[in-house]
Write an enzyme that holds these catalytic residues in place. Structure first.
Site, PDB file in Angstrom:
ATOM      1  N   ASP A   5      34.576 -21.254  15.963  1.00 48.83           N
ATOM      2  CA  ASP A   5      33.688 -20.003  15.702  1.00 48.83           C
ATOM      3  C   ASP A   5      32.991 -19.653  16.612  1.00 48.83           C
ATOM      4  O   ASP A   5      33.177 -19.249  17.183  1.00 48.83           O
ATOM      5  CB  ASP A   5      33.024 -21.024  14.566  1.00 48.83           C
ATOM      6  CG  ASP A   5      31.769 -19.818  13.553  1.00 48.83           C
ATOM      7  OD1 ASP A   5      31.745 -19.199  13.476  1.00 48.83           O
ATOM      8  OD2 ASP A   5      31.301 -20.923  12.859  1.00 48.83           O
ATOM      9  N   HIS A  44      39.607 -13.273   7.055  1.00 46.04           N
ATOM     10  CA  HIS A  44      37.916 -13.473   7.678  1.00 46.04           C
ATOM     11  C   HIS A  44      37.627 -12.350   8.422  1.00 46.04           C
ATOM     12  O   HIS A  44      36.230 -11.679   8.487  1.00 46.04           O
ATOM     13  CB  HIS A  44      37.720 -15.012   7.533  1.00 46.04           C
ATOM     14  CG  HIS A  44      36.345 -14.781   7.854  1.00 46.04           C
ATOM     15  ND1 HIS A  44      34.898 -14.356   7.232  1.00 46.04           N
ATOM     16  CD2 HIS A  44      35.764 -15.391   9.059  1.00 46.04           C
ATOM     17  CE1 HIS A  44      33.714 -14.782   7.836  1.00 46.04           C
ATOM     18  NE2 HIS A  44      33.789 -14.902   9.096  1.00 46.04           N
TER      19      HIS A  44
END
Length: 308
Positions: free
Chosen positions: A149, A222
């Protein structure tokens, strides 16, 4: 980091406590707020002296309603508003009340705990705790979903450029917009996907974090939607959190930005879609439970506010 700036440009730490507090109705909040401003300055000075290698800091943000309740200077920072929900055909970025936000981090969990306790001791008479999340570094900065992330985060001096307000709002130069969301992941559904299917949801390969080529990456991946261009970046400091016994596992999304409009572009792409209807596939497995916007003053601003 410049001495006057709250620590919005640091890199992800090992331990984090996120806290959201809301003022009680008709509470005498200004005196307590003045004390709180002094405390935040003191906490940061203290940990830098006592634990210089711990990368410890406490960042405080102020919400739109709190700004008015505290009678802080007008006009407000140009883009400080109550966050308006972003509603797509299937998923919604919800809005939740937040008067004050605290982002506490350190390599040592004990430091985080003591700073959170000191803040709570001052606030509990005039405010209620709306959220407290204890985040942790998961392996090599991965989310609970298993993917790294924050790979698209700006690096070096770019972090300051993209996270701090500039000359276009001179009264608040050096401050930052802070936007947070608590996401809960449906891990049961996520784990039914093969690794290849998961990679198509994210737009990266799971093992090595390499981005898929444009002709391979799905349009609803995403990173295809959350990345709105090299001129529009934010500094993320997302952290995973979780309770295995209750199966409440998630990601606390936290963004520091020079303009909130950059975050809005991302949210519109993710929840409404680009084009409309082509929403971010990760939302089928991750539900936004909160959404709040804050302004992060500089230390000089906090010092001035505490003296008023």
């Amino acid at each position: 980091m410049k001495q006057d700036l709250q620590n919005v440009t640091d890199y992800t730490n090992n331990n984090t406590i996120f806290m959201v507090w809301n003022f009680k109705d008709n509470a005498e909040v200004r005196i307590v707020f003045n004390q709180l401003c002094k405390l935040v300055i003191n906490l940061n000075n203290s940990v830098n002296v006592r634990f210089p290698v711990s990368r410890a800091s406490c960042v405080m943000g102020i919400g739109y309603d709190a700004w008015h309740q505290l009678n802080l200077p007008l006009p407000l920072p140009k883009e400080l508003v109550n966050f308006v929900p972003v509603t797509g055909e299937k998923h919604t970025a919800v809005s939740s009340k937040g008067d004050l936000h605290f982002h506490i981090r350190a390599d040592n969990t004990s430091i985080c705990y003591d700073m959170a306790a000191a803040i709570s001791d001052i606030l509990e008479a005039v405010a209620t705790s709306a959220e407290e999340i204890h985040g942790f570094r998961y392996w090599d900065s991965r989310s609970i979903l298993g993917f790294v992330d924050g790979t698209e985060n700006p690096q070096g001096q770019d972090r300051e450029f993209f996270s701090m307000i500039g000359d276009d709002d001179a009264a608040y130069k050096g401050g930052s917009y802070l936007f947070v969301q608590k996401y809960i992941h449906n891990l049961s559904a996520w784990k039914t996907l093969s690794t290849e299917q998961q990679e198509k949801v994210i737009g990266r390969y799971k093992s090595n974090d390499v981005e898929m080529a444009d002709d391979v990456k799905p349009a609803n991946a995403h990173i295809a939607l959350a990345n709105v261009g090299d001129d529009f970046k934010i500094v993320r400091d997302n952290m995973p959190f979780g309770n295995i016994s209750t199966n409440e596992m998630g990601t606390y999304f936290i963004a520091y930005a020079s303009t909130f409009s950059t975050v809005e572009k991302m949210l519109n792409n993710m929840f409404i879609g680009s084009p409309a209807g082509n929403y971010d596939r990760i939302l089928d497995f991750s539900t936004a439970k909160t959404g709040s916007l804050f302004f992060v003053p500089t230390f000089n601003m906090l010092d001035e506010l505490s003296s008023e």
